[in-house]
Structure formats: C-alpha cells, structure tokens
Enzyme design. Structure first.
Site, PDB file in Angstrom:
ATOM      1  N   LYS A  78       1.468  -1.023   1.411  1.00 47.77           N
ATOM      2  CA  LYS A  78       1.073  -2.000   2.423  1.00 47.77           C
ATOM      3  C   LYS A  78       0.105  -3.058   1.916  1.00 47.77           C
ATOM      4  O   LYS A  78      -0.718  -3.587   2.648  1.00 47.77           O
ATOM      5  CB  LYS A  78       0.489  -1.310   3.666  1.00 47.77           C
ATOM      6  CG  LYS A  78       1.313  -0.138   4.198  1.00 47.77           C
ATOM      7  CD  LYS A  78       2.795  -0.455   4.317  1.00 47.77           C
ATOM      8  CE  LYS A  78       3.099  -1.506   5.353  1.00 47.77           C
ATOM      9  NZ  LYS A  78       4.574  -1.798   5.430  1.00 47.77           N
ATOM     10  N   GLY A  80       1.468  -5.801   0.414  1.00 51.66           N
ATOM     11  CA  GLY A  80       2.297  -6.992   0.279  1.00 51.66           C
ATOM     12  C   GLY A  80       3.387  -6.881  -0.758  1.00 51.66           C
ATOM     13  O   GLY A  80       3.891  -7.903  -1.238  1.00 51.66           O
ATOM     14  N   TRP A  83       6.789  -8.635   0.131  1.00 47.53           N
ATOM     15  CA  TRP A  83       6.598 -10.084   0.132  1.00 47.53           C
ATOM     16  C   TRP A  83       6.548 -10.630  -1.298  1.00 47.53           C
ATOM     17  O   TRP A  83       7.281 -11.559  -1.657  1.00 47.53           O
ATOM     18  CB  TRP A  83       5.309 -10.395   0.901  1.00 47.53           C
ATOM     19  CG  TRP A  83       4.929 -11.843   0.977  1.00 47.53           C
ATOM     20  CD1 TRP A  83       5.765 -12.910   1.121  1.00 47.53           C
ATOM     21  CD2 TRP A  83       3.602 -12.364   0.932  1.00 47.53           C
ATOM     22  NE1 TRP A  83       5.037 -14.087   1.170  1.00 47.53           N
ATOM     23  CE2 TRP A  83       3.697 -13.766   1.068  1.00 47.53           C
ATOM     24  CE3 TRP A  83       2.337 -11.789   0.821  1.00 47.53           C
ATOM     25  CZ2 TRP A  83       2.575 -14.604   1.074  1.00 47.53           C
ATOM     26  CZ3 TRP A  83       1.235 -12.612   0.845  1.00 47.53           C
ATOM     27  CH2 TRP A  83       1.348 -13.999   0.967  1.00 47.53           C
ATOM     28  N   THR A 128       6.555  -0.247  -7.949  1.00 47.69           N
ATOM     29  CA  THR A 128       6.061   1.107  -7.738  1.00 47.69           C
ATOM     30  C   THR A 128       4.724   1.105  -7.010  1.00 47.69           C
ATOM     31  O   THR A 128       3.942   0.152  -7.115  1.00 47.69           O
ATOM     32  CB  THR A 128       5.891   1.846  -9.083  1.00 47.69           C
ATOM     33  OG1 THR A 128       5.471   3.195  -8.844  1.00 47.69           O
ATOM     34  CG2 THR A 128       4.860   1.161  -9.979  1.00 47.69           C
ATOM     35  N   HIS A 129       4.489   2.189  -6.267  1.00 53.80           N
ATOM     36  CA  HIS A 129       3.181   2.447  -5.666  1.00 53.80           C
ATOM     37  C   HIS A 129       2.420   3.520  -6.443  1.00 53.80           C
ATOM     38  O   HIS A 129       1.320   3.904  -6.030  1.00 53.80           O
ATOM     39  CB  HIS A 129       3.347   2.947  -4.223  1.00 53.80           C
ATOM     40  CG  HIS A 129       3.898   1.923  -3.277  1.00 53.80           C
ATOM     41  ND1 HIS A 129       3.393   0.654  -3.172  1.00 53.80           N
ATOM     42  CD2 HIS A 129       4.909   2.005  -2.368  1.00 53.80           C
ATOM     43  CE1 HIS A 129       4.068  -0.018  -2.241  1.00 53.80           C
ATOM     44  NE2 HIS A 129       4.985   0.775  -1.741  1.00 53.80           N
ATOM     45  N   ASP A 255       6.759 -15.380   8.270  1.00 55.30           N
ATOM     46  CA  ASP A 255       7.464 -15.536   9.538  1.00 55.30           C
ATOM     47  C   ASP A 255       8.929 -15.925   9.341  1.00 55.30           C
ATOM     48  O   ASP A 255       9.782 -15.584  10.169  1.00 55.30           O
ATOM     49  CB  ASP A 255       6.765 -16.586  10.405  1.00 55.30           C
ATOM     50  CG  ASP A 255       5.406 -16.110  10.892  1.00 55.30           C
ATOM     51  OD1 ASP A 255       5.205 -14.879  10.976  1.00 55.30           O
ATOM     52  OD2 ASP A 255       4.537 -16.962  11.177  1.00 55.30           O
ATOM     53  N   ARG A 279       5.581  -5.988   9.328  1.00 58.05           N
ATOM     54  CA  ARG A 279       4.939  -5.882  10.646  1.00 58.05           C
ATOM     55  C   ARG A 279       4.384  -7.247  11.043  1.00 58.05           C
ATOM     56  O   ARG A 279       5.093  -8.061  11.607  1.00 58.05           O
ATOM     57  CB  ARG A 279       3.843  -4.808  10.623  1.00 58.05           C
ATOM     58  CG  ARG A 279       3.400  -4.359  12.006  1.00 58.05           C
ATOM     59  CD  ARG A 279       2.423  -3.198  11.916  1.00 58.05           C
ATOM     60  NE  ARG A 279       1.142  -3.597  11.393  1.00 58.05           N
ATOM     61  CZ  ARG A 279       0.121  -4.018  12.157  1.00 58.05           C
ATOM     62  NH1 ARG A 279       0.270  -4.063  13.458  1.00 58.05           N
ATOM     63  NH2 ARG A 279      -1.021  -4.371  11.615  1.00 58.05           N
ATOM     64  N   LYS A 280       3.136  -7.536  10.712  1.00 56.86           N
ATOM     65  CA  LYS A 280       2.532  -8.822  11.078  1.00 56.86           C
ATOM     66  C   LYS A 280       2.270  -9.715   9.871  1.00 56.86           C
ATOM     67  O   LYS A 280       2.335 -10.935   9.974  1.00 56.86           O
ATOM     68  CB  LYS A 280       1.220  -8.599  11.832  1.00 56.86           C
ATOM     69  CG  LYS A 280       1.372  -8.027  13.230  1.00 56.86           C
ATOM     70  CD  LYS A 280       0.008  -7.980  13.912  1.00 56.86           C
ATOM     71  CE  LYS A 280       0.132  -7.502  15.354  1.00 56.86           C
ATOM     72  NZ  LYS A 280      -1.190  -7.478  16.029  1.00 56.86           N
TER      73      LYS A 280
END
Length: 318
Positions: A78, A80, A83, A128-129, A255, A279-280
């Site tokens: 989370k 980004g 994105w 990867t995380h 958006d 999400r936002k």
C-alpha cells in the site's frame, strides 16, 4: 499471541488446491487471520501451489536468476506499487496510453513460482513487497536498477487495513482499524511490522552504495506527477521525451487509471478473493481514521523505533 496453528482442511477446495499450507494466528483482541509462514516473514496467503510451501518459495525467489535488463520495484504493501508499476512499465515500453491489460512482463515475485518467472519476456519488471533481506541476491550482485517506494506510514496503515478488512478470507482481517494498528505496532502483520521493514531497507541501501536504487516517495510524486515521471525516466534511462513523460503522467493519474484497471482486473480479483487494489490514492486520509489517542500512541511508538530513520514524511499536502 496464541500459538500458530497449521491449517490443512478448513479452507474451500477451490482455494486449497492452489494454496500451500497456511497458518492461523490470533491477535490479542481475538481476531484470527491466515498467513503463509515464509520463515523470516509472514506471507499473504498467495496461491503459489499446494505442492510447495512459503519457505521454499521465499528461498527460490532469493536465489532466482536475474537478467541484466531486469528492473525491480520494491515496497511495503500500500505504498503505491500498482500506480508506480504502471508508470514504469509505460516508460519501459515508451507507451503513451495505458495498456488495456496487465502486461506479461510484469512479474509479482511474491506469488509466482520461479519456473513461471523464467518464461516471462525481457525486459521484465519484477515487483515485490518482500523485506530487503529476501529480495533476489543477484539483483544486488548484478546491480540492476531498483525503484524503492516509500509513503507516510499512517496512510499506509489506513490503506492496508481497508484492503484486508474488505477482502474475503483467507486474506480477510476481521478486526477494527484501531486493533489493526495495535497489531502492527506490537507484532506486525504480513511482511512484518512496518517500522522494521523501513529501517532494514534504509540499512540495506546504505550497505550497497554501488547498486542503483532510486527512492520514490509517494507524497512527492503526488505533489508533481509530471516531475515524478521525468525523474523515473532519467533514473531508468528509458529515453522518453519530455512530452511522452507528461502523457504518461496524465494517463497514470490515479482518478483516470483506477476505473480502467479495476475493470481489467475484475477476473483476477475474483480469482484471488481480493477486493480492489485501488482505493483513494489520497494523502492525509489517515485523519479520518486515527482518533486523537491512537494518533498520539502511534507518534510515541514512531519516535521510539524510528529515531535513526532519515525520511521526513509529508502527512498532508495542504
């Protein structure tokens, strides 16, 4: 914390047939959640195949063959990733419009077996995380370009909670947001606690000054998306013109991107029993979730554990 219980037979057949053995943990509030025991960290319950286990998978990723033209994006959940993944993929392909599907060269290491990764076309975009010590060794040895993502931790926790709380099980976390924050502060969640993750990445970057690692901070890119794309273009050496970088920034505006990607990934989300990745995309939403007492507790813990952390976060863009 309760003892870890190995789960063999209480998950639906359609999940279990592609899922390695999972473990069940209970936090001090009585909330239970599943994870894959990868040894040094708790993995999300990815469907890596019932014929393997998460420790073996983590080792195979650590030892995987890296190609000289691979690019890797690393981040805590989370921050980004999806994105930035879109931006970097467009830069690598010099594309001026968002692809109508996720490209085959994007490889999520955490959920894909190595034999699948080896079939992907070059140049691969590896994402990867995993914590620093679990990333592929050859990524550092061969000095491939690595983009490391960072984001203010309060918004990270809000976004992370919303994803796992809304997800179906085995990904689901049933507790409240406040309970989720305390779980992270006291024990950690999947991929470990956020503070340790950040410190280890800072230490890892410091210990490898000759490896090209670019740190991209979420709030800085949100402040000036065009400048953020241009900096990534310069670091990656993708050779995109200023005009193309601006088109990529416009195409990947949150958006504009969200409805396209949610429509394209509906099948994947249903298959993996997950809610939307998007999400936002906002900065400062944490103010709608943290109570005054919880915020003060978080700030105390941050000050105690992160005294040596050099990043100064923007918690709002006002």
């Amino acid at each position: 914390m309760s003892k870890v219980k190995e789960i063999l037979d209480d998950l639906p057949d359609e999940i279990m047939k592609n899922t390695a053995k999972l473990s069940l943990m209970a936090d001090r509030f009585g909330n239970t959640f599943y994870f894959g025991n990868a040894g040094s960290f708790w993995s999300p319950p990815f469907r890596i195949g019932a014929d393997t286990d998460y420790r073996t998978h983590a080792r195979s990723i650590r030892d995987m063959e890296i190609r000289p033209d691979d690019v890797m994006i690393c981040s805590y959940p989370k921050t980004g990733l999806h994105w930035q993944q879109e931006i970097i993929n467009m830069l690598m392909h010099k594309a001026d419009t968002l692809s109508t599907k996720i490209d085959n060269n994007i490889c999520f290491l955490d959920s894909l077996p190595v034999h699948v990764l080896s079939t992907r076309e070059s140049p691969r975009l590896l994402v990867t995380h995993m914590p620093f010590k679990n990333v592929p060794k050859q990524a550092l040895e061969k000095k491939i370009k690595i983009v490391y993502l960072d984001r203010n931790p309060k918004d990270v926790l809000v976004s992370y909670y919303n994803q796992v709380h809304k997800n179906k099980y085995p990904v689901h976390y049933p507790g409240t947001f406040e309970q989720f924050v305390y779980l992270n502060l006291e024990v950690g969640f999947r991929y470990g606690d956020l503070f340790t993750y950040l410190i280890h990445w800072q230490d890892g970057i410091d210990a490898n000054p000759d490896v090209p690692i670019y740190k991209s901070v979420y709030e800085d890119v949100k402040l000036d998306e065009k400048a953020g794309v241009k900096k990534l273009n310069e670091f990656l050496g993708t050779g995109c013109s200023e005009e193309l970088c601006e088109k990529i920034a416009e195409a990947c505006n949150f958006d504009r991107m969200k409805p396209i990607r949610e429509a394209n990934s509906a099948e994947e989300q249903n298959s993996f029993k997950i809610s939307s990745y998007y999400r936002k995309g906002a900065v400062g939403d944490w103010k709608n979730w943290f109570t005054e007492d919880l915020n003060e507790e978080f700030d105390r813990e941050y000050k105690k554990h992160m005294a040596d952390y050099r990043t100064v976060y923007k918690y709002t863009l006002d």
